[in-house]
Scaffold this motif. Structure first.
Motif, PDB file in Angstrom:
ATOM      1  N   VAL A   1       0.827  -1.205   0.000  1.00  0.00           N
ATOM      2  CA  VAL A   1       0.000   0.000   0.000  1.00  0.00           C
ATOM      3  C   VAL A   1       0.859   1.252   0.000  1.00  0.00           C
ATOM      4  O   VAL A   1       1.893   1.326   0.655  1.00  0.00           O
ATOM      5  N   ARG A   2       0.441   2.235  -0.791  1.00  0.00           N
ATOM      6  CA  ARG A   2       1.137   3.527  -0.854  1.00  0.00           C
ATOM      7  C   ARG A   2       0.116   4.642  -0.872  1.00  0.00           C
ATOM      8  O   ARG A   2      -0.808   4.624  -1.666  1.00  0.00           O
ATOM      9  N   PHE A   3       0.337   5.637  -0.019  1.00  0.00           N
ATOM     10  CA  PHE A   3      -0.536   6.813   0.009  1.00  0.00           C
ATOM     11  C   PHE A   3       0.159   7.948  -0.733  1.00  0.00           C
ATOM     12  O   PHE A   3       1.336   8.202  -0.495  1.00  0.00           O
ATOM     13  N   HIS A   4      -0.568   8.619  -1.629  1.00  0.00           N
ATOM     14  CA  HIS A   4      -0.002   9.801  -2.285  1.00  0.00           C
ATOM     15  C   HIS A   4      -0.818  11.018  -1.869  1.00  0.00           C
ATOM     16  O   HIS A   4      -1.917  11.210  -2.374  1.00  0.00           O
ATOM     17  N   GLN A   5      -0.307  11.784  -0.950  1.00  0.00           N
ATOM     18  CA  GLN A   5      -0.960  13.049  -0.570  1.00  0.00           C
ATOM     19  C   GLN A   5      -2.453  12.873  -0.309  1.00  0.00           C
ATOM     20  O   GLN A   5      -3.276  13.625  -0.808  1.00  0.00           O
ATOM     21  N   VAL A   6      -2.750  11.866   0.465  1.00  0.00           N
ATOM     22  CA  VAL A   6      -4.166  11.534   0.653  1.00  0.00           C
ATOM     23  C   VAL A   6      -4.839  12.504   1.605  1.00  0.00           C
ATOM     24  O   VAL A   6      -4.288  12.864   2.655  1.00  0.00           O
ATOM     25  N   GLY A   7      -6.016  12.971   1.219  1.00  0.00           N
ATOM     26  CA  GLY A   7      -6.809  13.811   2.094  1.00  0.00           C
ATOM     27  C   GLY A   7      -8.215  13.246   2.192  1.00  0.00           C
ATOM     28  O   GLY A   7      -8.698  12.607   1.257  1.00  0.00           O
ATOM     29  N   LYS A   8      -8.834  13.450   3.331  1.00  0.00           N
ATOM     30  CA  LYS A   8     -10.217  13.006   3.489  1.00  0.00           C
ATOM     31  C   LYS A   8     -10.966  14.027   4.331  1.00  0.00           C
ATOM     32  O   LYS A   8     -10.546  14.349   5.447  1.00  0.00           O
ATOM     33  N   ALA A   9     -12.034  14.564   3.776  1.00  0.00           N
ATOM     34  CA  ALA A   9     -12.855  15.508   4.533  1.00  0.00           C
ATOM     35  C   ALA A   9     -14.258  14.957   4.624  1.00  0.00           C
ATOM     36  O   ALA A   9     -14.749  14.315   3.691  1.00  0.00           O
ATOM     37  N   PHE A  10     -14.887  15.180   5.760  1.00  0.00           N
ATOM     38  CA  PHE A  10     -16.283  14.797   5.916  1.00  0.00           C
ATOM     39  C   PHE A  10     -17.128  16.052   5.865  1.00  0.00           C
ATOM     40  O   PHE A  10     -16.778  17.069   6.457  1.00  0.00           O
ATOM     41  N   GLY A  11     -18.246  16.000   5.171  1.00  0.00           N
ATOM     42  CA  GLY A  11     -19.089  17.181   5.043  1.00  0.00           C
ATOM     43  C   GLY A  11     -18.552  18.078   3.954  1.00  0.00           C
ATOM     44  O   GLY A  11     -17.530  17.796   3.330  1.00  0.00           O
ATOM     45  N   GLN A  12     -19.249  19.200   3.700  1.00  0.00           N
ATOM     46  CA  GLN A  12     -18.845  20.072   2.605  1.00  0.00           C
ATOM     47  C   GLN A  12     -18.794  21.526   3.050  1.00  0.00           C
ATOM     48  O   GLN A  12     -19.377  21.900   4.052  1.00  0.00           O
ATOM     49  N   GLY A  13     -18.052  22.322   2.258  1.00  0.00           N
ATOM     50  CA  GLY A  13     -17.998  23.765   2.491  1.00  0.00           C
ATOM     51  C   GLY A  13     -17.278  24.107   3.777  1.00  0.00           C
ATOM     52  O   GLY A  13     -16.311  23.449   4.163  1.00  0.00           O
ATOM     53  N   ARG A  14     -17.750  25.148   4.462  1.00  0.00           N
ATOM     54  CA  ARG A  14     -17.031  25.653   5.628  1.00  0.00           C
ATOM     55  C   ARG A  14     -17.167  24.735   6.834  1.00  0.00           C
ATOM     56  O   ARG A  14     -16.353  24.777   7.741  1.00  0.00           O
TER      57      ARG A  14
END
Lengths: 288, 266
Positions: free
Chosen positions: B18-31
């Motif tokens: 497994v390799r992560f490349h600049q992984v981001g995870k956000a829950f919900g949207q906007g502000r």
């Protein structure tokens, strides 16, 4: 801790931590403990009835003697008529129940899994459950005439909503971790339903089945009572109806008792053991 | 044991599981969006044992869910070169209607493996987690530690299926605080067992925990994640540390973890 001693410590922990299984009560004792209380209750009921009858509070045509009702049932047994009564009613109920099952399971699955369907017809199905299915008898007779189809229609409308609702609540109560685990183990959409969701929902579904049976039996008796015709054959409902027509109270009482016996009998012989097996296998035993 | 041999063969295809490349995870949207993971770069080598530590809210579990395919990243990419990652959760979450063996067979059943093969495989895996002969027990008849071992065996069964697309690729085991609900002595024993199984199967392990001592004891490498958003703060090579060196490493990681946590006091 060196790795080679881990095994023995682990084995010791396993032995100590394993839940203790309760010793089983011997079979004769269990039978006595289960069977005796209801028999005593029935005997008490008959004694009170006999006393009320002997005291003659009500005229004979309102409250029959227990002996007369017994004789009435005994006559049905000796002439073999009881078999045909049972056959006509029970086979209708079983067929009606089976058709209900075929309709209710896909319906329940759709309501539980598809949001639009749940919002759209979920409340409708719950509402139908509280609508007495007898209310459909007049419509059914006008639509189909006095025949088996009218009766099945009424039975279906009684049983389908409760089976579907049972399945929906069973599915809703599945712990969310289980489908997640299923997905992590490689379950696809159908694999997840078949191997995880359905078995997990089984206890709730069985509750729905039990209720569905009660509703289909109830609706059938109502339909048979109202829709009487020589073409329909004589079931328990018609027998009860005949008792009323003949103003024979002991026949009416016998009819009620037979209907009761079938309802309770099927529950005790089919649904109770099924439910107990399922619950026990999952360690969800209950006092019974 | 065939499980061992198969896993060892897989190791020869030397790509990182497994390799992560600049992984981001956000829950919900906007502000109002909550960023759980931000620019995470991480890789696990073949057969490597990596422990992820961090305070609560650092997105450890989110990260594991991304690898397991239970969730999708909102930025970056994850490259997975292994057969389906096996997952062990904090709860054993065994199917209560199946026996221990039935639970282990479940992933194989869903993959369409024939019955006789499933039987053999389940028996092997039960032996591996030292539960040989207990395959007929139901989950409620087992202790917490035994259940977690069945869950581990089940997870291994889901990854060692080499008939599918993952054939020949290195295997990967994901563990999400698997021992944190157990009592101290059971946890200690199971940590030992996990090391033994890791050595026996040669699988790579990505192990999430909030217990620094556990991470240093088990892992070859410890990765510290910051909280909200979760980023990789530091990594330590803790391979084969014992005695005073192990204690020193625990202290060092702990100090860094405290620093991360106190930075949130406002």
């Amino acid at each position: 801790m060196p790795l080679d001693t881990v095994g023995s410590v682990e084995a010791g922990l396993d032995a100590l931590d394993t839940p203790v299984v309760e010793a089983k009560v011997s079979l004769p004792r269990r039978i006595v403990g289960r069977v005796l209380p209801p028999i005593v209750a029935i005997a008490l009921f008959v004694v009170v009835w006999q006393i009320l009858w002997a005291a003659a509070f009500w005229p004979e045509f309102k409250l029959p003697a227990p002996v007369d009702v017994g004789a009435q049932i005994w006559e049905l047994v000796t002439t073999g008529e009881i078999l045909s009564l049972f056959w006509v009613s029970v086979h209708r109920a079983v067929i009606g129940f089976a058709i209900s099952l075929l309709i209710a399971v896909p319906l329940g699955l759709a309501i539980a899994n598809i949001t639009v369907v749940r919002r759209g017809i979920g409340p409708l199905v719950s509402g139908l459950q509280s609508l007495p299915s007898v209310a459909w008898v007049p419509a059914a007779i006008l639509w189909f005439g006095l025949n088996d189809r009218a009766i099945y229609w009424v039975v279906l409308l009684g049983a389908v909503p409760s089976i579907a609702n049972g399945l929906v609540s069973g599915l809703d109560q599945v712990p969310p971790i289980l489908p997640r685990v299923g997905k992590a183990l490689g379950a696809g959409r159908w694999g997840g339903i078949r191997y995880i969701l359905l078995p997990a929902a089984l206890p709730g579904f069985l509750g729905g089945l039990k209720q569905g049976w009660a509703f289909s039996w109830r609706s059938l008796m109502a339909a048979e009572l109202i829709a009487t015709s020589p073409d329909l054959g004589e079931g328990l409902g018609q027998y009860l109806h005949n008792g009323m027509s003949l103003s024979d109270i002991s026949m009416v009482f016998a009819g009620i008792m037979l209907i009761f016996a079938v309802g309770v009998g099927i529950e005790l012989l089919v649904f109770r053991p099924l439910e107990n097996t399922v619950l026990r296998a999952r360690g969800l035993t209950r006092a019974s | 044991m065939t499980a061992t041999i198969e896993a060892r063969q897989a190791v020869t295809a030397a790509t990182q599981p497994v390799r992560f490349h600049q992984v981001g995870k956000a829950f919900g949207q906007g502000r109002r969006a909550v960023v759980a993971l931000d620019q995470v770069d991480l890789e696990v080598a073949v057969g490597e044992f990596v422990c992820l530590v961090g305070a609560s809210g650092c997105g450890k579990t989110t990260l594991l869910n991304l690898v397991a395919g239970l969730d999708q990243p909102t930025a970056g990419g994850i490259e997975i070169n292994s057969s389906r990652p096996a997952v062990v959760f904090q709860e054993a979450a065994l199917m209560p209607w199946l026996t221990a063996a039935g639970n282990i067979e479940l992933p194989l059943r869903m993959a369409g493996v024939p019955k006789s093969v499933r039987r053999t495989k389940a028996a092997e895996l039960l032996e591996l987690v030292r539960l040989g002969g207990l395959g007929d027990k139901r989950p409620h008849e087992l202790s917490g530690g035994m259940r977690q071992r069945v869950a581990l065996a089940r997870a291994l069964a889901s990854t060692t299926d080499h008939t599918g697309s993952g054939a020949g690729k290195p295997s990967l085991l994901l563990m999400d605080e698997p021992f944190s609900a157990l009592d101290a002595i059971t946890r200690d024993v199971l940590q030992g067992e996990l090391l033994r199984i890791w050595q026996a199967t040669g699988t790579a392990i990505l192990f999430v925990t909030h217990d620094v001592r556990e991470a240093v004891r088990l892992g070859q490498r410890v990765v510290l994640l910051s909280s909200r958003p979760g980023r990789v703060v530091r990594q330590w090579d803790v391979n084969g540390l014992t005695g005073p060196a192990e204690i020193a490493a625990v202290d060092e990681v702990n100090a860094a973890l405290r620093q991360v946590i106190s930075s949130h006091a406002a």
